[in-house]
Design an enzyme around this catalytic site. Sequence first.
Site, PDB file in Angstrom:
ATOM      1  N   HIS A  33       0.855  -1.194   0.000  1.00  0.00           N
ATOM      2  CA  HIS A  33       0.000   0.000   0.000  1.00  0.00           C
ATOM      3  C   HIS A  33       0.884   1.235   0.000  1.00  0.00           C
ATOM      4  O   HIS A  33       2.077   1.149   0.308  1.00  0.00           O
ATOM      5  CB  HIS A  33      -0.896   0.022   1.249  1.00  0.00           C
ATOM      6  CG  HIS A  33      -0.106   0.191   2.521  1.00  0.00           C
ATOM      7  ND1 HIS A  33       0.532  -0.861   3.138  1.00  0.00           N
ATOM      8  CD2 HIS A  33       0.177   1.290   3.271  1.00  0.00           C
ATOM      9  CE1 HIS A  33       1.165  -0.435   4.214  1.00  0.00           C
ATOM     10  NE2 HIS A  33       0.978   0.882   4.325  1.00  0.00           N
ATOM     11  N   ASP A  57       0.817   5.197   1.813  1.00  0.00           N
ATOM     12  CA  ASP A  57       0.118   5.893   2.900  1.00  0.00           C
ATOM     13  C   ASP A  57      -0.567   7.136   2.326  1.00  0.00           C
ATOM     14  O   ASP A  57      -0.071   7.751   1.381  1.00  0.00           O
ATOM     15  CB  ASP A  57       1.117   6.301   3.990  1.00  0.00           C
ATOM     16  CG  ASP A  57       1.741   5.082   4.677  1.00  0.00           C
ATOM     17  OD1 ASP A  57       1.175   3.982   4.570  1.00  0.00           O
ATOM     18  OD2 ASP A  57       2.797   5.250   5.322  1.00  0.00           O
ATOM     19  N   HIS A 108       4.787   0.133  -0.110  1.00  0.00           N
ATOM     20  CA  HIS A 108       5.539  -0.653   0.878  1.00  0.00           C
ATOM     21  C   HIS A 108       4.660  -1.739   1.476  1.00  0.00           C
ATOM     22  O   HIS A 108       3.424  -1.691   1.353  1.00  0.00           O
ATOM     23  CB  HIS A 108       6.139   0.259   1.955  1.00  0.00           C
ATOM     24  CG  HIS A 108       5.136   1.126   2.669  1.00  0.00           C
ATOM     25  ND1 HIS A 108       4.579   2.267   2.103  1.00  0.00           N
ATOM     26  CD2 HIS A 108       4.580   1.032   3.897  1.00  0.00           C
ATOM     27  CE1 HIS A 108       3.740   2.817   2.944  1.00  0.00           C
ATOM     28  NE2 HIS A 108       3.710   2.086   4.057  1.00  0.00           N
ATOM     29  N   ARG A 163       6.995  -8.884  15.980  1.00  0.00           N
ATOM     30  CA  ARG A 163       7.453  -7.569  15.514  1.00  0.00           C
ATOM     31  C   ARG A 163       6.441  -6.479  15.853  1.00  0.00           C
ATOM     32  O   ARG A 163       5.232  -6.677  15.696  1.00  0.00           O
ATOM     33  CB  ARG A 163       7.685  -7.618  13.998  1.00  0.00           C
ATOM     34  CG  ARG A 163       8.162  -6.312  13.408  1.00  0.00           C
ATOM     35  CD  ARG A 163       8.639  -6.515  11.961  1.00  0.00           C
ATOM     36  NE  ARG A 163       9.111  -5.261  11.422  1.00  0.00           N
ATOM     37  CZ  ARG A 163       8.360  -4.391  10.752  1.00  0.00           C
ATOM     38  NH1 ARG A 163       7.087  -4.680  10.512  1.00  0.00           N
ATOM     39  NH2 ARG A 163       8.859  -3.258  10.301  1.00  0.00           N
TER      40      ARG A 163
HETATM   41  C1  LIG Z   1      -4.729   8.442   8.926  1.00  0.00           C
HETATM   42  C2  LIG Z   1      -4.844   7.209   8.507  1.00  0.00           C
HETATM   43  C3  LIG Z   1      -3.889   6.556   7.602  1.00  0.00           C
HETATM   44  C4  LIG Z   1      -4.421   5.149   7.477  1.00  0.00           C
HETATM   45  C5  LIG Z   1      -5.877   5.370   7.615  1.00  0.00           C
HETATM   46  C6  LIG Z   1      -5.943   6.284   8.825  1.00  0.00           C
HETATM   47  C7  LIG Z   1      -5.649   5.470  10.115  1.00  0.00           C
HETATM   48  C8  LIG Z   1      -4.869   4.210   9.853  1.00  0.00           C
HETATM   49  C9  LIG Z   1      -3.898   4.286   8.670  1.00  0.00           C
HETATM   50  C10 LIG Z   1      -3.587   2.937   8.062  1.00  0.00           C
HETATM   51  C11 LIG Z   1      -2.521   2.123   8.824  1.00  0.00           C
HETATM   52  C12 LIG Z   1      -2.204   0.828   8.059  1.00  0.00           C
HETATM   53  C13 LIG Z   1      -2.052   1.046   6.556  1.00  0.00           C
HETATM   54  C14 LIG Z   1      -3.186   1.940   6.010  1.00  0.00           C
HETATM   55  C15 LIG Z   1      -3.112   2.012   4.487  1.00  0.00           C
HETATM   56  C16 LIG Z   1      -4.504   1.464   6.582  1.00  0.00           C
HETATM   57  O1  LIG Z   1      -5.264   0.675   6.125  1.00  0.00           O
HETATM   58  O2  LIG Z   1      -4.711   2.115   7.798  1.00  0.00           O
HETATM   59  C17 LIG Z   1      -3.090   3.282   6.666  1.00  0.00           C
HETATM   60  C18 LIG Z   1      -4.070   4.370   6.218  1.00  0.00           C
HETATM   61  C19 LIG Z   1      -3.625   5.258   5.059  1.00  0.00           C
HETATM   62  O3  LIG Z   1      -2.499   5.761   5.039  1.00  0.00           O
HETATM   63  O4  LIG Z   1      -4.430   5.417   4.150  1.00  0.00           O
HETATM   64  O1  LIG Z   2       5.139  -2.347  10.011  1.00  0.00           O
HETATM   65  C1  LIG Z   2       5.695  -1.748   9.098  1.00  0.00           C
HETATM   66  O2  LIG Z   2       6.925  -1.784   8.913  1.00  0.00           O
HETATM   67  C2  LIG Z   2       4.857  -0.948   8.118  1.00  0.00           C
HETATM   68  C3  LIG Z   2       3.668  -0.267   8.731  1.00  0.00           C
HETATM   69  C4  LIG Z   2       2.931   0.550   7.732  1.00  0.00           C
HETATM   70  O3  LIG Z   2       3.232   0.576   6.576  1.00  0.00           O
HETATM   71  C5  LIG Z   2       1.750   1.346   8.163  1.00  0.00           C
HETATM   72  O4  LIG Z   2       1.364   1.282   9.344  1.00  0.00           O
HETATM   73  O5  LIG Z   2       1.209   2.057   7.293  1.00  0.00           O
HETATM   74 FE   LIG Z   3       2.212   2.212   5.514  1.00  0.00          FE
END
Ligand SMILES: C=C1C[C@]23C[C@H]1CC[C@H]2[C@@]12CCC[C@@](C)(C(=O)O1)[C@H]2[C@@H]3C(=O)O
Ligand SMILES: O=C(O)CCC(=O)C(=O)O
Ligand SMILES: [Fe+2]
Length: 355
Positions: A228, A230, A285, A295
Amino acid sequence: MNSVSESYKNNPLHLKHIIPLDFKTALKLPDSHAWTLPDHPMADPLTHAAVPVIDLGGPQAATLIRQACEKWGAFQVTNHGIPIKLLNQVEFQTRRLFALPANQKLLAGRSPEDFTGYGLPRISTFFSKLMWTEGFTILGSPLDHARQLWPHEYDHINFCQVMVEYQKELKGLAEKILGLMFRSLGLTQEDIAWFKPKYGCKSPQGVLQLNSYPVCPDPNRAMGLAPHTDSSLLTSLYQGNTSGLQVYRDNVGWVPVHPVSGALVVIVGDLMQITCNGRFKSALHRALVNNTRHRISTAYFYGPPQDVKISPSVKLTDHDHPILYRPVTWREYLDAKATHFNKAIELIRYDASSC
Ligand SMILES: C=C1C[C@]23C[C@H]1CC[C@H]2[C@@]12CCC[C@@](C)(C(=O)O1)[C@H]2[C@@H]3C(=O)O
Ligand SMILES: O=C(O)CCC(=O)C(=O)O
Ligand SMILES: [Fe+2]
Protein backbone atom coordinates in the site's frame (compact mmCIF):
# COMPACT_ATOMS: atom_id res chain seq x y z
CA MET A 1 -18.20 16.19 9.66
CA ASN A 2 -14.78 17.48 8.79
CA SER A 3 -12.01 15.77 10.64
CA VAL A 4 -10.20 12.76 9.22
CA SER A 5 -12.00 10.56 11.72
CA GLU A 6 -15.29 11.30 9.95
CA SER A 7 -14.16 9.81 6.67
CA TYR A 8 -14.89 6.20 7.65
CA LYS A 9 -18.51 6.90 8.63
CA ASN A 10 -19.40 6.75 4.94
CA ASN A 11 -17.61 3.47 4.46
CA PRO A 12 -18.35 1.13 7.38
CA LEU A 13 -16.57 -2.21 7.53
CA HIS A 14 -17.72 -5.78 7.99
CA LEU A 15 -16.67 -7.26 11.37
CA LYS A 16 -14.54 -9.94 9.72
CA HIS A 17 -12.36 -7.07 8.49
CA ILE A 18 -12.06 -5.60 11.98
CA ILE A 19 -11.59 -8.42 14.48
CA PRO A 20 -8.15 -10.02 14.38
CA LEU A 21 -7.46 -13.72 14.90
CA ASP A 22 -6.46 -14.80 18.40
CA PHE A 23 -2.86 -15.30 17.25
CA LYS A 24 -1.75 -16.88 20.54
CA THR A 25 -3.84 -19.96 19.86
CA ALA A 26 -2.98 -20.36 16.16
CA LEU A 27 -0.43 -23.17 15.87
CA LYS A 28 -0.93 -23.53 12.12
CA LEU A 29 -1.61 -20.90 9.44
CA PRO A 30 -5.38 -21.00 8.87
CA ASP A 31 -6.58 -21.04 5.26
CA SER A 32 -8.17 -17.61 5.85
CA HIS A 33 -4.62 -16.23 6.31
CA ALA A 34 -2.78 -18.26 3.64
CA TRP A 35 -1.85 -15.97 0.74
CA THR A 36 -0.78 -17.01 -2.68
CA LEU A 37 1.96 -14.46 -2.85
CA PRO A 38 2.33 -12.83 -6.27
CA ASP A 39 5.81 -13.40 -7.54
CA HIS A 40 6.91 -9.81 -7.53
CA PRO A 41 10.68 -9.89 -7.61
CA MET A 42 12.95 -9.22 -4.67
CA ALA A 43 15.69 -6.77 -5.58
CA ASP A 44 19.15 -8.24 -5.97
CA PRO A 45 21.01 -6.91 -2.90
CA LEU A 46 24.34 -7.03 -4.73
CA THR A 47 23.33 -4.72 -7.56
CA HIS A 48 20.88 -2.41 -5.82
CA ALA A 49 21.60 0.01 -3.01
CA ALA A 50 19.50 0.20 0.13
CA VAL A 51 17.10 2.95 1.17
CA PRO A 52 19.42 5.81 2.22
CA VAL A 53 20.19 6.58 5.87
CA ILE A 54 20.36 10.36 6.36
CA ASP A 55 21.90 12.29 9.27
CA LEU A 56 19.29 14.98 9.94
CA GLY A 57 21.91 17.24 11.53
CA GLY A 58 24.29 16.98 8.56
CA PRO A 59 24.92 19.90 6.17
CA GLN A 60 23.64 17.93 3.18
CA ALA A 61 20.37 16.81 4.82
CA ALA A 62 18.00 18.74 2.50
CA THR A 63 19.75 17.63 -0.70
CA LEU A 64 19.97 14.01 0.42
CA ILE A 65 16.30 14.06 1.38
CA ARG A 66 15.31 15.40 -2.04
CA GLN A 67 17.34 12.72 -3.81
CA ALA A 68 15.87 9.99 -1.59
CA CYS A 69 12.31 11.24 -2.15
CA GLU A 70 12.78 11.36 -5.92
CA LYS A 71 14.40 7.93 -6.14
CA TRP A 72 12.78 5.93 -3.33
CA GLY A 73 9.91 7.82 -1.72
CA ALA A 74 11.48 6.72 1.56
CA PHE A 75 14.62 7.07 3.68
CA GLN A 76 15.83 6.47 7.23
CA VAL A 77 16.83 9.31 9.58
CA THR A 78 19.34 9.35 12.39
CA ASN A 79 20.08 12.29 14.69
CA HIS A 80 16.36 13.06 14.67
CA GLY A 81 16.22 14.27 18.27
CA ILE A 82 13.65 11.78 19.56
CA PRO A 83 15.20 10.26 22.71
CA ILE A 84 15.89 6.52 22.45
CA LYS A 85 14.43 6.24 25.94
CA LEU A 86 11.06 7.41 24.60
CA LEU A 87 11.26 5.00 21.64
CA ASN A 88 11.93 2.13 24.06
CA GLN A 89 9.00 3.18 26.26
CA VAL A 90 6.70 3.32 23.24
CA GLU A 91 7.76 -0.17 22.21
CA PHE A 92 7.31 -1.44 25.78
CA GLN A 93 3.80 0.04 26.11
CA THR A 94 2.82 -1.24 22.67
CA ARG A 95 3.95 -4.77 23.55
CA ARG A 96 2.06 -4.50 26.82
CA LEU A 97 -1.14 -3.62 24.96
CA PHE A 98 -0.90 -6.43 22.41
CA ALA A 99 0.02 -8.98 25.12
CA LEU A 100 -3.44 -8.58 26.65
CA PRO A 101 -5.90 -11.48 26.15
CA ALA A 102 -7.85 -11.26 22.87
CA ASN A 103 -11.22 -10.63 24.57
CA GLN A 104 -9.77 -7.76 26.59
CA LYS A 105 -8.29 -6.07 23.49
CA LEU A 106 -11.70 -6.31 21.84
CA LEU A 107 -13.12 -4.11 24.60
CA ALA A 108 -11.33 -1.29 22.79
CA GLY A 109 -12.28 -2.67 19.36
CA ARG A 110 -13.02 -0.25 16.53
CA SER A 111 -16.66 0.03 15.62
CA PRO A 112 -17.46 -0.45 11.89
CA GLU A 113 -17.67 3.30 11.16
CA ASP A 114 -14.86 4.31 13.42
CA PHE A 115 -11.30 5.19 13.01
CA THR A 116 -9.58 4.71 16.36
CA GLY A 117 -9.10 1.71 18.62
CA TYR A 118 -8.11 -1.93 18.19
CA GLY A 119 -8.55 -3.94 14.99
CA LEU A 120 -7.33 -5.09 11.59
CA PRO A 121 -5.90 -2.58 9.10
CA ARG A 122 -8.48 -0.62 7.18
CA ILE A 123 -7.25 -2.00 3.85
CA SER A 124 -8.19 -5.60 4.83
CA THR A 125 -11.44 -5.22 2.93
CA PHE A 126 -9.59 -5.16 -0.41
CA PHE A 127 -8.10 -8.64 -0.03
CA SER A 128 -9.65 -12.09 0.01
CA LYS A 129 -7.12 -13.27 2.61
CA LEU A 130 -6.58 -11.78 6.04
CA MET A 131 -3.30 -10.27 7.21
CA TRP A 132 -1.14 -11.53 10.07
CA THR A 133 -1.41 -8.36 12.06
CA GLU A 134 -3.43 -6.38 14.60
CA GLY A 135 -3.34 -2.63 15.14
CA PHE A 136 -4.36 0.13 17.50
CA THR A 137 -5.10 3.56 16.06
CA ILE A 138 -4.82 6.77 18.11
CA LEU A 139 -6.07 10.23 17.15
CA GLY A 140 -5.30 12.75 19.89
CA SER A 141 -5.77 11.30 23.37
CA PRO A 142 -5.92 7.50 23.69
CA LEU A 143 -7.56 7.83 27.11
CA ASP A 144 -11.06 6.55 26.28
CA HIS A 145 -9.79 3.37 24.66
CA ALA A 146 -6.99 2.88 27.21
CA ARG A 147 -9.60 3.00 29.98
CA GLN A 148 -11.50 0.21 28.26
CA LEU A 149 -8.34 -1.89 28.14
CA TRP A 150 -7.15 -1.11 31.65
CA PRO A 151 -9.99 0.22 33.85
CA HIS A 152 -7.68 1.24 36.72
CA GLU A 153 -5.91 4.54 36.34
CA TYR A 154 -2.55 3.14 37.52
CA ASP A 155 -2.75 0.63 34.65
CA HIS A 156 -3.43 3.06 31.78
CA ILE A 157 -1.77 6.29 32.91
CA ASN A 158 1.74 5.40 31.72
CA PHE A 159 0.45 4.15 28.36
CA CYS A 160 -1.38 7.43 27.78
CA GLN A 161 1.50 9.65 28.89
CA VAL A 162 3.98 7.86 26.65
CA MET A 163 1.70 7.94 23.59
CA VAL A 164 0.84 11.63 24.03
CA GLU A 165 4.51 12.56 24.43
CA TYR A 166 5.43 10.44 21.38
CA GLN A 167 2.81 12.17 19.21
CA LYS A 168 4.11 15.58 20.28
CA GLU A 169 7.69 14.62 19.40
CA LEU A 170 6.70 13.04 16.08
CA LYS A 171 4.66 16.08 15.09
CA GLY A 172 7.70 18.32 15.63
CA LEU A 173 9.89 15.94 13.67
CA ALA A 174 7.39 15.65 10.79
CA GLU A 175 7.31 19.47 10.54
CA LYS A 176 11.08 19.67 10.51
CA ILE A 177 11.39 17.05 7.77
CA LEU A 178 8.56 18.55 5.74
CA GLY A 179 10.31 21.93 5.96
CA LEU A 180 13.50 20.34 4.59
CA MET A 181 11.54 18.62 1.80
CA PHE A 182 9.89 21.88 0.71
CA ARG A 183 13.14 23.83 0.98
CA SER A 184 14.91 21.21 -1.13
CA LEU A 185 12.38 21.93 -3.90
CA GLY A 186 12.85 25.70 -3.60
CA LEU A 187 9.51 26.20 -1.84
CA THR A 188 9.13 28.63 1.05
CA GLN A 189 6.43 28.96 3.71
CA GLU A 190 4.81 31.58 1.47
CA ASP A 191 4.35 28.96 -1.24
CA ILE A 192 2.58 26.45 1.02
CA ALA A 193 0.07 28.58 2.91
CA TRP A 194 -1.20 25.87 5.27
CA PHE A 195 2.34 25.05 6.40
CA LYS A 196 2.79 28.46 8.02
CA PRO A 197 2.78 28.34 11.82
CA LYS A 198 -0.60 29.47 13.09
CA TYR A 199 -2.41 29.16 9.76
CA GLY A 200 -5.72 30.64 10.88
CA CYS A 201 -6.79 28.63 13.89
CA LYS A 202 -6.16 25.37 12.10
CA SER A 203 -3.48 22.94 13.08
CA PRO A 204 -2.19 19.90 11.23
CA GLN A 205 -3.53 16.50 12.14
CA GLY A 206 -1.57 13.41 13.10
CA VAL A 207 -2.62 9.81 13.56
CA LEU A 208 -0.58 7.25 15.48
CA GLN A 209 -0.88 3.61 14.43
CA LEU A 210 0.58 0.86 16.64
CA ASN A 211 1.16 -2.33 14.62
CA SER A 212 1.72 -5.83 15.99
CA TYR A 213 2.89 -8.77 13.86
CA PRO A 214 2.86 -11.87 16.08
CA VAL A 215 5.24 -14.79 15.52
CA CYS A 216 3.83 -16.69 12.53
CA PRO A 217 3.92 -20.48 12.05
CA ASP A 218 4.23 -20.20 8.25
CA PRO A 219 5.67 -16.77 7.37
CA ASN A 220 6.33 -17.54 3.70
CA ARG A 221 2.61 -17.90 3.02
CA ALA A 222 1.46 -15.06 5.30
CA MET A 223 1.26 -11.30 4.79
CA GLY A 224 1.90 -8.82 7.62
CA LEU A 225 0.64 -5.70 5.89
CA ALA A 226 -0.22 -5.91 2.17
CA PRO A 227 1.40 -3.52 -0.34
CA HIS A 228 0.00 0.00 0.00
CA THR A 229 0.94 3.65 -0.07
CA ASP A 230 0.12 5.89 2.90
CA SER A 231 -2.44 8.68 2.43
CA SER A 232 -0.52 11.12 4.62
CA LEU A 233 1.88 13.89 3.64
CA LEU A 234 4.56 11.86 5.32
CA THR A 235 4.78 8.93 7.70
CA SER A 236 7.49 8.39 10.34
CA LEU A 237 7.87 4.78 11.35
CA TYR A 238 9.81 3.14 14.18
CA GLN A 239 10.39 -0.56 13.58
CA GLY A 240 12.62 -1.38 16.56
CA ASN A 241 15.23 -3.96 15.63
CA THR A 242 13.12 -6.49 13.74
CA SER A 243 13.11 -6.39 9.95
CA GLY A 244 9.99 -6.92 7.88
CA LEU A 245 9.40 -3.59 6.11
CA GLN A 246 10.01 -3.55 2.35
CA VAL A 247 9.75 -0.77 -0.23
CA TYR A 248 8.96 -1.44 -3.89
CA ARG A 249 10.98 0.20 -6.65
CA ASP A 250 9.84 0.03 -10.25
CA ASN A 251 12.10 -2.14 -12.39
CA VAL A 252 14.02 -3.22 -9.31
CA GLY A 253 11.65 -5.09 -6.99
CA TRP A 254 11.08 -5.29 -3.24
CA VAL A 255 13.90 -3.84 -1.19
CA PRO A 256 14.11 -4.62 2.56
CA VAL A 257 14.50 -1.65 4.90
CA HIS A 258 16.90 -3.11 7.46
CA PRO A 259 16.56 -1.65 10.94
CA VAL A 260 19.28 0.85 11.87
CA SER A 261 19.60 1.23 15.63
CA GLY A 262 17.55 4.20 16.88
CA ALA A 263 16.65 5.37 13.36
CA LEU A 264 13.18 6.22 12.07
CA VAL A 265 11.93 5.40 8.58
CA VAL A 266 10.30 8.28 6.70
CA ILE A 267 7.81 7.41 3.95
CA VAL A 268 6.46 9.88 1.40
CA GLY A 269 2.65 9.76 1.39
CA ASP A 270 0.11 10.39 -1.39
CA LEU A 271 -0.72 13.95 -0.26
CA MET A 272 2.96 14.85 -0.59
CA GLN A 273 3.01 13.42 -4.12
CA ILE A 274 0.08 15.73 -4.88
CA THR A 275 1.65 18.82 -3.21
CA CYS A 276 4.82 18.50 -5.25
CA ASN A 277 3.01 17.64 -8.47
CA GLY A 278 4.56 14.20 -8.71
CA ARG A 279 8.19 15.29 -8.12
CA PHE A 280 8.24 13.01 -5.07
CA LYS A 281 6.39 9.70 -5.36
CA SER A 282 4.63 8.02 -2.47
CA ALA A 283 6.37 4.71 -1.74
CA LEU A 284 4.60 1.39 -2.19
CA HIS A 285 5.54 -0.65 0.88
CA ARG A 286 4.55 -3.80 2.78
CA ALA A 287 5.47 -5.66 5.95
CA LEU A 288 6.38 -9.35 6.09
CA VAL A 289 6.30 -11.56 9.18
CA ASN A 290 8.66 -14.15 10.65
CA ASN A 291 8.52 -17.29 12.79
CA THR A 292 10.78 -16.28 15.67
CA ARG A 293 10.04 -12.71 16.71
CA HIS A 294 6.93 -10.75 17.54
CA ARG A 295 7.45 -7.57 15.51
CA ILE A 296 6.15 -4.19 16.62
CA SER A 297 6.09 -1.02 14.52
CA THR A 298 4.64 2.41 15.25
CA ALA A 299 3.65 4.69 12.39
CA TYR A 300 2.79 8.38 12.70
CA PHE A 301 0.77 9.73 9.77
CA TYR A 302 1.17 13.49 9.45
CA GLY A 303 -1.44 15.35 7.43
CA PRO A 304 -2.70 18.88 6.78
CA PRO A 305 -5.21 20.75 8.94
CA GLN A 306 -8.84 19.77 8.46
CA ASP A 307 -10.67 21.43 5.54
CA VAL A 308 -7.41 22.44 3.90
CA LYS A 309 -7.37 21.56 0.21
CA ILE A 310 -4.05 20.09 -0.81
CA SER A 311 -3.07 20.92 -4.36
CA PRO A 312 0.13 20.99 -6.40
CA SER A 313 2.34 24.00 -5.69
CA VAL A 314 2.13 26.34 -8.69
CA LYS A 315 5.87 26.90 -8.42
CA LEU A 316 6.38 23.30 -9.48
CA THR A 317 4.20 23.59 -12.56
CA ASP A 318 5.01 25.13 -15.92
CA HIS A 319 4.50 24.46 -19.60
CA ASP A 320 6.54 21.26 -19.43
CA HIS A 321 5.10 20.22 -16.07
CA PRO A 322 1.33 20.70 -16.26
CA ILE A 323 -0.65 20.53 -13.06
CA LEU A 324 -1.42 16.85 -12.41
CA TYR A 325 -3.88 16.71 -9.51
CA ARG A 326 -7.13 18.26 -8.36
CA PRO A 327 -7.37 19.92 -4.92
CA VAL A 328 -8.42 17.50 -2.17
CA THR A 329 -8.67 17.52 1.64
CA TRP A 330 -7.16 14.70 3.69
CA ARG A 331 -10.63 13.56 4.61
CA GLU A 332 -11.80 13.49 0.99
CA TYR A 333 -8.69 11.58 0.09
CA LEU A 334 -9.25 8.99 2.85
CA ASP A 335 -12.78 8.56 1.50
CA ALA A 336 -11.39 7.91 -1.97
CA LYS A 337 -8.83 5.49 -0.49
CA ALA A 338 -11.53 3.63 1.46
CA THR A 339 -13.38 2.89 -1.77
CA HIS A 340 -10.62 2.76 -4.39
CA PHE A 341 -7.55 1.81 -2.34
CA ASN A 342 -4.30 2.11 -4.33
CA LYS A 343 -6.15 3.62 -7.32
CA ALA A 344 -7.26 6.67 -5.29
CA ILE A 345 -4.42 8.86 -6.53
CA GLU A 346 -5.30 8.17 -10.16
CA LEU A 347 -8.85 9.20 -9.38
CA ILE A 348 -7.89 12.74 -8.50
CA ARG A 349 -5.49 13.10 -11.40
CA TYR A 350 -6.60 15.46 -14.12
CA ASP A 351 -7.36 13.65 -17.28
CA ALA A 352 -4.35 13.90 -19.58
CA SER A 353 -6.65 15.24 -22.31
CA SER A 354 -8.15 18.01 -20.12
CA CYS A 355 -4.94 19.86 -19.21
C1 LIG B 1 -4.73 8.44 8.93
C2 LIG B 1 -4.84 7.21 8.51
C3 LIG B 1 -3.89 6.56 7.60
C4 LIG B 1 -4.42 5.15 7.48
C5 LIG B 1 -5.88 5.37 7.61
C6 LIG B 1 -5.94 6.28 8.82
C7 LIG B 1 -5.65 5.47 10.11
C8 LIG B 1 -4.87 4.21 9.85
C9 LIG B 1 -3.90 4.29 8.67
C10 LIG B 1 -3.59 2.94 8.06
C11 LIG B 1 -2.52 2.12 8.82
C12 LIG B 1 -2.20 0.83 8.06
C13 LIG B 1 -2.05 1.05 6.56
C14 LIG B 1 -3.19 1.94 6.01
C15 LIG B 1 -3.11 2.01 4.49
C16 LIG B 1 -4.50 1.46 6.58
O1 LIG B 1 -5.26 0.68 6.13
O2 LIG B 1 -4.71 2.11 7.80
C17 LIG B 1 -3.09 3.28 6.67
C18 LIG B 1 -4.07 4.37 6.22
C19 LIG B 1 -3.62 5.26 5.06
O3 LIG B 1 -2.50 5.76 5.04
O4 LIG B 1 -4.43 5.42 4.15
O1 LIG C 1 5.14 -2.35 10.01
C1 LIG C 1 5.70 -1.75 9.10
O2 LIG C 1 6.92 -1.78 8.91
C2 LIG C 1 4.86 -0.95 8.12
C3 LIG C 1 3.67 -0.27 8.73
C4 LIG C 1 2.93 0.55 7.73
O3 LIG C 1 3.23 0.58 6.58
C5 LIG C 1 1.75 1.35 8.16
O4 LIG C 1 1.36 1.28 9.34
O5 LIG C 1 1.21 2.06 7.29
FE1 LIG D 1 2.21 2.21 5.51
